[in-house]
Scaffold this motif. Structure first.
Motif, PDB file in Angstrom:
ATOM      1  N   LEU A  11       0.812  -1.221   0.000  1.00 25.96           N
ATOM      2  CA  LEU A  11       0.000   0.000   0.000  1.00 25.96           C
ATOM      3  C   LEU A  11       0.849   1.277   0.000  1.00 25.96           C
ATOM      4  CD1 LEU A  11      -2.573  -1.130   2.721  1.00 25.96           C
ATOM      5  CD2 LEU A  11      -2.921  -1.127   0.249  1.00 25.96           C
ATOM      6  N   PHE A  12       2.129   1.158   0.298  1.00 22.42           N
ATOM      7  CA  PHE A  12       2.958   2.360   0.414  1.00 22.42           C
ATOM      8  C   PHE A  12       3.065   3.075  -0.931  1.00 22.42           C
ATOM      9  CE2 PHE A  12       5.466   0.049   3.977  1.00 22.42           C
ATOM     10  CZ  PHE A  12       4.514   0.418   4.912  1.00 22.42           C
ATOM     11  N   PRO A  13       2.922   4.393  -0.937  1.00 17.66           N
ATOM     12  CA  PRO A  13       3.062   5.126  -2.206  1.00 17.66           C
ATOM     13  C   PRO A  13       4.510   5.133  -2.679  1.00 17.66           C
ATOM     14  CG  PRO A  13       2.713   6.649  -0.365  1.00 17.66           C
ATOM     15  CD  PRO A  13       2.574   5.264   0.188  1.00 17.66           C
ATOM     16  N   ALA A  14       4.676   5.344  -3.966  1.00 18.48           N
ATOM     17  CA  ALA A  14       6.026   5.473  -4.519  1.00 18.48           C
ATOM     18  C   ALA A  14       6.704   6.676  -3.882  1.00 18.48           C
ATOM     19  CB  ALA A  14       5.935   5.648  -6.028  1.00 18.48           C
ATOM     20  N   LEU A  16       8.034   6.957  -0.956  1.00 21.00           N
ATOM     21  CA  LEU A  16       8.031   7.022   0.507  1.00 21.00           C
ATOM     22  C   LEU A  16       9.464   6.832   1.003  1.00 21.00           C
ATOM     23  CD1 LEU A  16       5.988   7.207   2.897  1.00 21.00           C
ATOM     24  CD2 LEU A  16       6.023   4.711   2.980  1.00 21.00           C
TER      25      LEU A  16
END
Lengths: 412, 412
Positions: A11-14, A16
């Motif tokens: 789920l982590f955005p690009a 981060l």
């Protein structure tokens, strides 16, 4: 059988930032992070202040922003009006001041209000790591201007502004720490301040003045702030109590024209900076600030002398430095064979923390063999032992320093 | 002639929020903003705590993060471990807790770690304004699920998850305030919590549990937190001391697995949450929290009764509301002819502040005639007079309420 653990990583955005590592405690010899001298913390004064302000008006803590509104505790802003006039020569009112959660939040708010991805700003080539990092995270290009013993080189700034203009680029601001520059410890003389303001006006670029260390000038005398000298108001000014009172109290401030202030207020959506800290600081500063700061300065200057002496003793001619005009850090040049990023890593393993130069400069080649050493927090004994231990690591890894007396390695 | 003032406006990035207006002081009757009861602030306890903790370990304020590292003052985290076990049924260690500058910073950090522009999340249709606004500012789409008297409608949540899945959308999280929902004051029963966890697991979506008001359940008893009930760990939990102790102390916390915690730490670049506030809170809570909170609850419940009685007296049947299970706010439905955004504007001019429903819901049509009234901060007398004055404004603008006794306007 227990179900598989939920996985957050997909789920982590690009973009981060990488995960932090677990904190494992402070190192034995810590020359980083702008901590202050615990023995000079005005503890009795802060306790008296806490009692007095809480007894008088503690019930206002039940209200967001106390009774002062979103710009922060009004008595603290009023004290700042007087302090800024006396110290930096700034004429302002409490309405021109925004109290922030440390000057770091001030930097965030100024950046948030003025910058967007793709912008260019001008900074001092050697510069506060937190400011450089914030720009890079925002996707903003910092153009670094070299410094000399009197701060930012005005001739090189003029060249840079000219070149940017020829390339159709208007920098969003010129960020400077003119009074006890971080990390070099220089003070920009009055005449350079005038030239800086003239250039900024000529190129129609605002100045972002970071004055966090200006209470810690050894002489107690400083040139007026750029904010005070500007005739046309194109300056945003930030300051802090972290260096003069205590860094763990997260209280800084911004002085800015309403055009910018009103936008910063709109993006300061934190429901206020910690009120107890503002109240205690204001109550303490009413009577305690002016006597505390000179004592702190003397103590810090004494530690600087210990640091310089320790460096001379343990590094000899291998450590070069100018005498900072104030502050809590020394910018040290080591022989070109030394990579301070590697030194930093090896030193950490030996319980010594330093700031490698490449983190405090946008000129990585220039800063590769330089380091910042903060001297406010360790004791005189820790400074002496820590520098000796650092020299030992440096000698082991890079073959320098040789024994300053004999040219051969010396026992510690 | 003085030179023209520098103009900042051309430098502002696109999409910068509009300028804030100057603060002009608190209104006479303030039913907004989650302020607390000043008479119930545990002032003596906080003063004793401040003295005791500062005398014992005040010198640590000279060090960023005290001696506790970036997750916050360790004694406060240890107290939270015990409180969270006793209240929410959460088994965690101090290493699972991050102290934040209010739970708002918790929301920012969770969003920063999980969201990017274009994402979709699920929220309760009526929801904390600050959470809705943050999503919209980030360019994230909040899908609102209607509530009933037992909180979020699980059947409608299932439909929404299903529809999103059919459209190829995996929501980044389901954000809920299950224990004293804001603004409706409901508590999600145990069975619905189980169903919510089952659905979240089935669709592989994490839960974001905001438990800010859970100390203020009238009965003192609450279902276990979703965090506590989750077998697979897909929950991030936030809480706060703003509602239980004092909102101007900006101290909240996040409980999260290290996978998320380590990313939040990497983006929490504020050099720590205010340390004095953490220290004083921890010292107070050691002995004072468990006796303070029941007293606060009783006081708040008394004010809720005054508010309900005032609404019945001044609005009669025109004001409909369910009995909240705890907290500091009442969600009120007015007749369909009333636009509470307009009521809010007219009331402000009369010195009364309310939260118009459209700011607390993603269903603007549904919320148009609803409002949130916070009752913790005004005195009983102010509640009574303020509601009467609000009814007067409402009658003047919208023709309702009629006099509850006679059907004709009544004198105040």
């Amino acid at each position: 059988m227990s179900p598989a653990q939920f996985e957050f990583a997909p789920l982590f955005p690009a973009g981060l930032p990488p995960a932090a590592v677990r904190w494992t405690g402070r190192v034995k010899y810590d020359f980083t992070f702008g901590n202050n001298d615990p023995d000079r913390l005005p503890l009795d004064g802060l306790i008296t202040a806490a009692n007095s302000v809480l007894r008088r008006e503690g019930r206002t803590l039940a209200t967001y922003f106390l009774s002062s509104g979103p710009q922060g505790y009004r008595p603290l802003r009023e004290i700042l009006v007087a302090q800024l006039k006396a110290g930096a020569g700034i004429d302002c009112t409490a309405d021109d001041i925004l109290i922030t959660s440390g000057s770091l939040q001030g930097i965030e708010l100024v950046n948030r209000t003025l910058l967007e991805r793709g912008d260019t700003v001008i900074i001092e080539q050697e510069c506060f790591e937190g400011s450089i990092n914030r720009l890079l995270r925002l996707g903003v290009t910092p153009v670094g201007i070299p410094l000399d013993g009197d701060g930012i080189r005005i001739d090189l700034l003029a060249n840079a502004l000219d070149e940017l203009k020829r390339n159709g680029i208007r920098p969003k601001y010129i960020y400077v720490i003119p009074t006890v520059q971080n990390p070099t410890g220089t003070i920009l003389p009055l005449e350079r301040r005038r030239e800086l303001l003239r250039l900024a006006a000529a190129y129609d670029v605002p100045l972002f003045e970071d004055d966090c260390y200006s209470d810690l000038v050894w002489s107690g005398e400083r040139p007026p702030a750029l904010y005070a000298m500007s005739a046309r108001g194109g300056v945003v000014y930030i300051g802090s109590f972290s260096k003069s009172i205590a860094p763990a109290l997260r209280v800084g401030y911004v002085v800015a024209p309403w055009e910018v202030m009103s936008r910063m207020l709109a993006v300061k959506t934190d429901a206020g900076t910690g009120a107890l800290e503002q109240m205690v600081l204001a109550e303490f500063c009413k009577t305690g600030f002016s006597s505390h700061v000179p004592m702190l300065r003397r103590s810090l200057r004494g530690k600087l002398e210990t640091l310089k002496e320790s460096l001379r003793r343990s590094f000899g001619a291998a450590a070069q430095f100018d005498d900072p005009k104030g502050g809590i850090f020394l910018w040290v040049t080591l022989p070109e064979s030394v990579d301070t990023l590697k030194l930093h890593q090896c030193a950490l393993a030996a319980g010594i923390a330093i700031n490698p130069g490449v983190q405090w400069s946008v000129n990585k080649a220039y800063a590769r063999n330089r380091m910042r050493l903060c001297f406010a927090s360790p004791s005189h004994e820790e400074i002496s032992h820590g520098v000796a231990a650092l020299a030992e690591v440096c000698r082991r890894e890079f073959g320098v320093p040789r024994d300053p007396e004999s040219g051969s390695p010396r026992p510690l």
